[in-house]
Design a protein around this motif. Structure first.
Motif, short mmCIF file in Angstrom:
data_model
loop_
_atom_site.label_atom_id
_atom_site.label_comp_id
_atom_site.label_asym_id
_atom_site.label_seq_id
_atom_site.Cartn_x
_atom_site.Cartn_y
_atom_site.Cartn_z
N LEU A 1 12.54 26.30 56.69
CA LEU A 1 13.49 26.01 57.16
C LEU A 1 14.71 25.95 56.06
O LEU A 1 14.64 25.89 55.02
CB LEU A 1 13.62 24.32 57.79
N ARG A 2 16.01 26.37 56.88
CA ARG A 2 17.07 26.54 55.89
C ARG A 2 18.27 25.59 56.65
O ARG A 2 18.38 25.38 57.57
CB ARG A 2 17.44 28.13 55.80
N GLN A 3 19.12 25.08 55.51
CA GLN A 3 20.27 24.29 55.88
C GLN A 3 19.82 23.30 56.80
O GLN A 3 20.31 23.20 58.10
CB GLN A 3 21.24 25.05 56.44
N PHE A 4 19.02 22.40 56.62
CA PHE A 4 18.66 21.36 57.37
C PHE A 4 18.79 19.54 56.81
O PHE A 4 18.74 19.53 55.51
CB PHE A 4 16.96 21.24 57.41
N THR A 5 19.29 18.95 57.62
CA THR A 5 19.77 17.46 56.82
C THR A 5 18.65 16.54 57.22
O THR A 5 17.90 16.40 58.31
CB THR A 5 20.85 17.24 57.92
N ILE A 6 18.42 15.72 56.13
CA ILE A 6 17.34 14.69 56.20
C ILE A 6 17.99 13.38 55.74
O ILE A 6 18.40 13.34 54.57
CB ILE A 6 16.28 15.03 55.54
N HIS A 7 18.17 12.46 56.45
CA HIS A 7 18.81 11.01 56.02
C HIS A 7 20.36 11.36 55.22
O HIS A 7 20.29 10.90 54.22
CB HIS A 7 17.68 10.26 55.05
N GLN A 8 20.89 11.90 55.96
CA GLN A 8 22.37 12.20 55.52
C GLN A 8 22.41 13.08 54.42
O GLN A 8 23.64 13.43 53.69
CB GLN A 8 22.81 10.91 55.33
N THR A 9 21.49 13.70 53.94
CA THR A 9 21.30 14.67 52.90
C THR A 9 21.16 15.94 53.31
O THR A 9 20.09 16.39 54.09
CB THR A 9 20.35 14.21 51.74
N ARG A 10 21.85 17.24 53.24
CA ARG A 10 21.76 18.46 53.79
C ARG A 10 20.80 19.24 52.33
O ARG A 10 21.31 19.40 51.51
CB ARG A 10 23.05 19.22 54.08
N HIS A 11 19.65 19.72 52.90
CA HIS A 11 18.93 20.62 52.01
C HIS A 11 18.86 22.17 52.31
O HIS A 11 19.06 22.59 53.48
CB HIS A 11 17.25 20.35 52.09
N ALA B 1 5.62 19.12 74.38
CA ALA B 1 5.80 20.13 75.50
C ALA B 1 4.52 20.07 76.37
O ALA B 1 3.52 19.54 75.87
CB ALA B 1 6.12 21.63 75.32
N PRO B 2 4.55 20.46 77.65
CA PRO B 2 3.25 20.70 78.22
C PRO B 2 1.98 21.29 77.66
O PRO B 2 2.24 22.53 77.11
CB PRO B 2 3.41 21.43 79.42
N GLY B 3 0.98 20.88 77.18
CA GLY B 3 0.07 21.36 76.35
C GLY B 3 -0.03 21.46 75.03
O GLY B 3 -0.51 21.97 74.49
N ALA B 4 1.20 20.85 74.48
CA ALA B 4 1.59 21.00 72.94
C ALA B 4 2.19 19.37 72.49
O ALA B 4 3.29 19.60 72.60
CB ALA B 4 2.13 22.12 72.73
N VAL B 5 1.45 19.22 71.80
CA VAL B 5 1.97 17.88 70.85
C VAL B 5 1.95 18.14 69.45
O VAL B 5 0.92 18.45 68.81
CB VAL B 5 0.81 16.36 71.05
N THR B 6 3.13 18.09 68.94
CA THR B 6 3.46 18.56 67.63
C THR B 6 4.05 17.59 66.59
O THR B 6 5.03 16.91 66.99
CB THR B 6 4.38 19.88 67.81
N PHE B 7 3.39 17.32 65.56
CA PHE B 7 4.12 16.60 64.38
C PHE B 7 4.28 17.48 63.19
O PHE B 7 3.67 18.40 63.07
CB PHE B 7 3.22 15.47 63.77
N THR B 8 5.48 17.49 62.88
CA THR B 8 5.99 18.66 61.80
C THR B 8 6.33 17.84 60.54
O THR B 8 7.39 17.01 60.63
CB THR B 8 7.56 19.13 62.17
N LEU B 9 5.86 17.93 59.37
CA LEU B 9 6.14 17.72 58.25
C LEU B 9 7.28 18.51 57.39
O LEU B 9 7.08 19.57 57.43
CB LEU B 9 4.87 17.32 57.18
N ILE B 10 8.48 17.61 57.08
CA ILE B 10 9.33 18.36 56.70
C ILE B 10 9.77 18.07 55.15
O ILE B 10 10.24 16.92 55.03
CB ILE B 10 10.73 18.53 57.36
N LEU B 11 9.65 18.87 54.10
CA LEU B 11 9.84 18.54 52.75
C LEU B 11 10.72 19.41 52.01
O LEU B 11 10.60 20.68 52.24
CB LEU B 11 8.72 18.57 52.01
N PRO B 12 11.79 19.04 51.36
CA PRO B 12 12.51 20.14 50.79
C PRO B 12 11.93 20.62 49.49
O PRO B 12 11.04 20.12 48.91
CB PRO B 12 13.88 19.12 50.24
N PHE B 13 12.29 21.94 49.12
CA PHE B 13 11.96 22.57 48.15
C PHE B 13 12.75 22.30 46.99
O PHE B 13 13.92 22.39 46.84
CB PHE B 13 11.65 24.12 48.15
N ARG B 14 12.19 21.28 45.93
CA ARG B 14 13.05 20.92 44.81
C ARG B 14 12.26 21.51 43.48
O ARG B 14 11.26 21.57 43.55
CB ARG B 14 12.87 19.26 45.00
#
Length: 374
Positions: A282-292, A350-363
């Motif tokens: 992912l590029r240019q994504f905000t987590i808890h008010q911090t943009r990575h 969505a129908p037929g798809a339950v998705t959990f996404t772990l998002i971590l910044p490359f630090r």
């Protein structure tokens, strides 16, 4: 003396193409007359592609929008819809504010639609509200857990002393039950208090712990009543850089998410149970008010039952579970561990798809050393 030839006049840019708002002009049969550049980006397609099928299929997928358009046409009034979730024809969704103008005064036009994409702003706002709720709930639960530990320790100590004084072995059986149950309660309280160890990060290839998690979940899947052998779909991006993270805590996050999916598919007898693991950037994504600038996204998608609407807003709160025998701590602990890595877990379905996404910044290790722990 000669004068240089004058430069040809520049063609003035079309004003609508300079706007961020998606502009759509339709005729009376809902065929597109004009789409600006923002509209083509909004639908992720071209004007020619949309012109072939018209907008009727799009309206059929979005009944609230279609009904409001019909009302606007009947009343000849401009109407607006706020934070409307829009389904795009190829299955994607957007959240947008929409303005509907019938008979806009453009030659051949019957309808003018304006869509302002606010998905990112809505997501950040909802995430901030959810994060604040999680923090306050965790503080409440931890405070309660601390208050329970002292009297529970007293009960345990008294049971141990009583067991030494009882002459009859049959009577000591009751004290053993008391000790076993107090031990179980203390274990539950420790889990309620959440992870108490700071991450010990190293540079890792995310696909190594993912493969180990896959093997562990495969073994666990053989021991639970699924309707068919668990099917795996792996979609990995081999070009991902290394991640600065605690390997054990990362595995705990992924195992908690995977076990949650297995239990849901087992309890609801999901046909052809399937787990999909996907890694991407992912590029240019905000987590808890911090943009990575650059982040890792790991999707764990299953084809089990959807999460009930009543649980959507409280899914990651401690002691909240949709299962009959669930403790409601697995997802809460996973979210806490993700936040300790400056990341988060998102949920969508969505129908037929339950998705959990772990998002971590490359630090980098140097940058991570300057961050304050959560």
């Amino acid at each position: 003396m000669t004068t240089p030839d004058a430069s040809p006049p520049m063609r003035p840019p079309r004003l609508a193409d300079a706007l961020n708002t998606a502009i759509v002009v339709l005729d009376a049969r809902d065929r597109p007359i004009y789409l600006n550049s923002a509209a083509e980006q909004f639908w992720d397609t071209s004007f020619k592609a949309i012109a072939k099928q018209g907008f009727r299929p799009f309206f059929n997928l979005n009944t609230e929008l279609s009904a409001t358009i019909a009302e606007a046409r009947a009343s000849a009034q401009v109407m607006t819809l706020r934070e409307l979730e829009i389904t795009i024809t190829h299955g994607q969704t957007r959240i947008a504010d929409c303005a509907i103008t019938p008979e806009p005064g453009i030659e051949g036009a019957s309808l003018l639609l304006e869509f302002t994409d606010i998905e990112r702003h809505v997501r950040i706002s909802r995430e901030a509200q959810s994060h604040a709720m999680q923090i306050s709930t965790r503080q409440l639960v931890r405070g309660l857990a601390h208050e329970l530990k002292n009297p529970l320790g007293g009960v345990q100590g008294a049971a141990q002393l009583l067991a030494r004084e009882l002459p009859d072995a049959a009577l000591r059986e009751y004290t053993e039950i008391i000790l076993a149950e107090t031990h179980r309660l203390k274990t539950l309280i420790d889990r309620m208090l959440g992870p108490n160890q700071r991450p010990q990060p190293t540079l890792i290839n995310i696909h190594d712990p993912l493969e180990q998690v896959r093997r562990l979940l495969s073994i666990e899947a053989e021991k639970i009543p699924l309707t068919a052998p668990l099917r795996w779909v792996l979609d990995f991006d081999p070009s991902l850089p290394e991640l600065w993270a605690d390997r054990d805590q990362l595995m705990q996050i992924l195992l908690n998410l995977g076990r949650n999916a297995l239990q849901a598919m087992s309890e609801h007898a999901t046909p052809a149970p399937t787990l999909r693991l996907r890694t991407r950037v992912l590029r240019q994504f905000t987590i808890h008010q911090t943009r990575h600038r650059l982040l890792l996204a790991v999707d764990l998608e299953n084809n089990g039952p959807p999460v009930p609407d009543g649980l959507m807003e409280t899914l990651f709160l401690p002691m909240v579970s949709g299962r009959a025998h669930g403790s409601g701590l697995g997802l809460s602990i996973a979210q806490t561990l993700a936040e300790q890595h400056q990341g988060m877990i998102e949920f969508r379905q969505a129908p037929g798809a339950v998705t959990f996404t772990l998002i971590l910044p490359f630090r980098t290790p140097a940058a991570a050393a300057t961050e304050s722990p959560r």
